[in-house]
Design a protein around this motif. Sequence first.
Motif, PDB file in Angstrom:
ATOM      1  N   ALA A 136     -11.261 -15.271 -25.519  1.00 32.63           N
ATOM      2  CA  ALA A 136     -10.548 -16.519 -25.801  1.00 32.63           C
ATOM      3  C   ALA A 136      -9.393 -16.636 -24.817  1.00 32.63           C
ATOM      4  O   ALA A 136      -8.558 -15.726 -24.717  1.00 32.63           O
ATOM      5  N   VAL A 137      -9.377 -17.733 -24.074  1.00 29.22           N
ATOM      6  CA  VAL A 137      -8.285 -18.016 -23.131  1.00 29.22           C
ATOM      7  C   VAL A 137      -7.298 -18.917 -23.859  1.00 29.22           C
ATOM      8  O   VAL A 137      -7.625 -20.067 -24.197  1.00 29.22           O
ATOM      9  N   LEU A 138      -6.099 -18.419 -24.108  1.00 25.60           N
ATOM     10  CA  LEU A 138      -5.139 -19.097 -24.969  1.00 25.60           C
ATOM     11  C   LEU A 138      -3.849 -19.399 -24.226  1.00 25.60           C
ATOM     12  O   LEU A 138      -3.467 -18.676 -23.293  1.00 25.60           O
ATOM     13  N   ALA A 139      -3.195 -20.451 -24.682  1.00 30.54           N
ATOM     14  CA  ALA A 139      -1.858 -20.810 -24.205  1.00 30.54           C
ATOM     15  C   ALA A 139      -0.892 -20.643 -25.365  1.00 30.54           C
ATOM     16  O   ALA A 139      -1.025 -21.311 -26.394  1.00 30.54           O
ATOM     17  N   GLN A 140       0.064 -19.754 -25.206  1.00 33.04           N
ATOM     18  CA  GLN A 140       1.047 -19.474 -26.253  1.00 33.04           C
ATOM     19  C   GLN A 140       2.310 -20.295 -25.998  1.00 33.04           C
ATOM     20  O   GLN A 140       2.888 -20.249 -24.909  1.00 33.04           O
ATOM     21  N   PRO A 141       2.754 -21.087 -26.990  1.00 34.73           N
ATOM     22  CA  PRO A 141       3.982 -21.866 -26.796  1.00 34.73           C
ATOM     23  C   PRO A 141       5.211 -20.960 -26.799  1.00 34.73           C
ATOM     24  O   PRO A 141       5.355 -20.086 -27.652  1.00 34.73           O
ATOM     25  N   ILE A 142       6.080 -21.192 -25.826  1.00 34.52           N
ATOM     26  CA  ILE A 142       7.329 -20.439 -25.706  1.00 34.52           C
ATOM     27  C   ILE A 142       8.479 -21.445 -25.696  1.00 34.52           C
ATOM     28  O   ILE A 142       8.569 -22.296 -24.796  1.00 34.52           O
ATOM     29  N   GLY A 143       9.340 -21.347 -26.671  1.00 40.00           N
ATOM     30  CA  GLY A 143      10.462 -22.278 -26.735  1.00 40.00           C
ATOM     31  C   GLY A 143       9.989 -23.694 -26.993  1.00 40.00           C
ATOM     32  O   GLY A 143       9.022 -23.943 -27.717  1.00 40.00           O
ATOM     33  N   ARG A 144      10.649 -24.650 -26.350  1.00 40.38           N
ATOM     34  CA  ARG A 144      10.341 -26.055 -26.589  1.00 40.38           C
ATOM     35  C   ARG A 144       9.310 -26.619 -25.634  1.00 40.38           C
ATOM     36  O   ARG A 144       8.540 -27.512 -26.008  1.00 40.38           O
ATOM     37  N   VAL A 145       9.271 -26.118 -24.408  1.00 39.91           N
ATOM     38  CA  VAL A 145       8.383 -26.742 -23.418  1.00 39.91           C
ATOM     39  C   VAL A 145       7.548 -25.735 -22.639  1.00 39.91           C
ATOM     40  O   VAL A 145       6.608 -26.138 -21.942  1.00 39.91           O
ATOM     41  N   GLN A 146       7.848 -24.457 -22.705  1.00 38.54           N
ATOM     42  CA  GLN A 146       7.161 -23.470 -21.884  1.00 38.54           C
ATOM     43  C   GLN A 146       5.875 -22.984 -22.552  1.00 38.54           C
ATOM     44  O   GLN A 146       5.698 -23.082 -23.761  1.00 38.54           O
ATOM     45  N   TRP A 147       4.976 -22.414 -21.695  1.00 38.87           N
ATOM     46  CA  TRP A 147       3.710 -21.861 -22.159  1.00 38.87           C
ATOM     47  C   TRP A 147       3.456 -20.534 -21.461  1.00 38.87           C
ATOM     48  O   TRP A 147       3.905 -20.323 -20.328  1.00 38.87           O
TER      49      TRP A 147
END
Length: 241
Positions: free
Chosen positions: A42-53
């Motif tokens: 699974a290729v995932l994008a993890q949210p970091i803070g308000r706008v980062q990934w």
Amino acid sequence: MSRTYLRAVGLTAVGLLNAGLTQASAARTLFDSTAIPQERFAVLAQPIGRVQWKLLVLEQIKTQPRCWRERQDGLVEPSLNRFNFSAICKRYLDSNGYSLRSGGQDLGTRFRFRLKQSGTSLRLEALDPQQRAPLLVGQARIPRRDLNGFVQLQLESGWALERRVYQARQLNHLYFAHQEPVNRLLALANSHGHRSVFSRLGTPMPPIAPPPLPAARTTRRRTTRLASNAPIRLQVIPYRR
């Protein structure tokens, strides 16, 4: 003497060039790659803070328990944090765990990955600082932003995960791999970039025809014909001292 010196310098330069090419070829063939079952990853994008990934790849080594699960809202929850996932799940977190490969060539030192959001769309791009257009590797729609929910990315056509191989031994390193040479991919990316610029300008409009010129008016002037045989009277101004 000078000819002998110049000839020796030329031979030395050729030798160094050949050595450099040999080292470059050796670097390209140092690692191989092999295909892997895509459904295990699974290729995932993890949210970091308000706008980062942050890019994250999960691997399901054993069938149970599941390392991630899909939520009803369209996001993905990494459930491996609920149990001891050793020998069950594997995480690839950064450039030590994954890199780019194109046309059988390792490009990890040349390209870096970035996640770029535009509205509700998220793109996984491979960027070379020397190139204007990045390579689109994968993308996804963002249902909503939740720090506990990850966005699953779908790889673009032609891209697949592969495993790095060294001397027939599989390593704990993944490739985002494409079979086409990277120069061809960059040429296609640049051509798409030019088309997108022109598409933002809109459909070209035909030139506006100039208004018609006003019709010329015919004017008649009254002329007085003077008789050729009549004397012409001139006004005489008297001279005064």
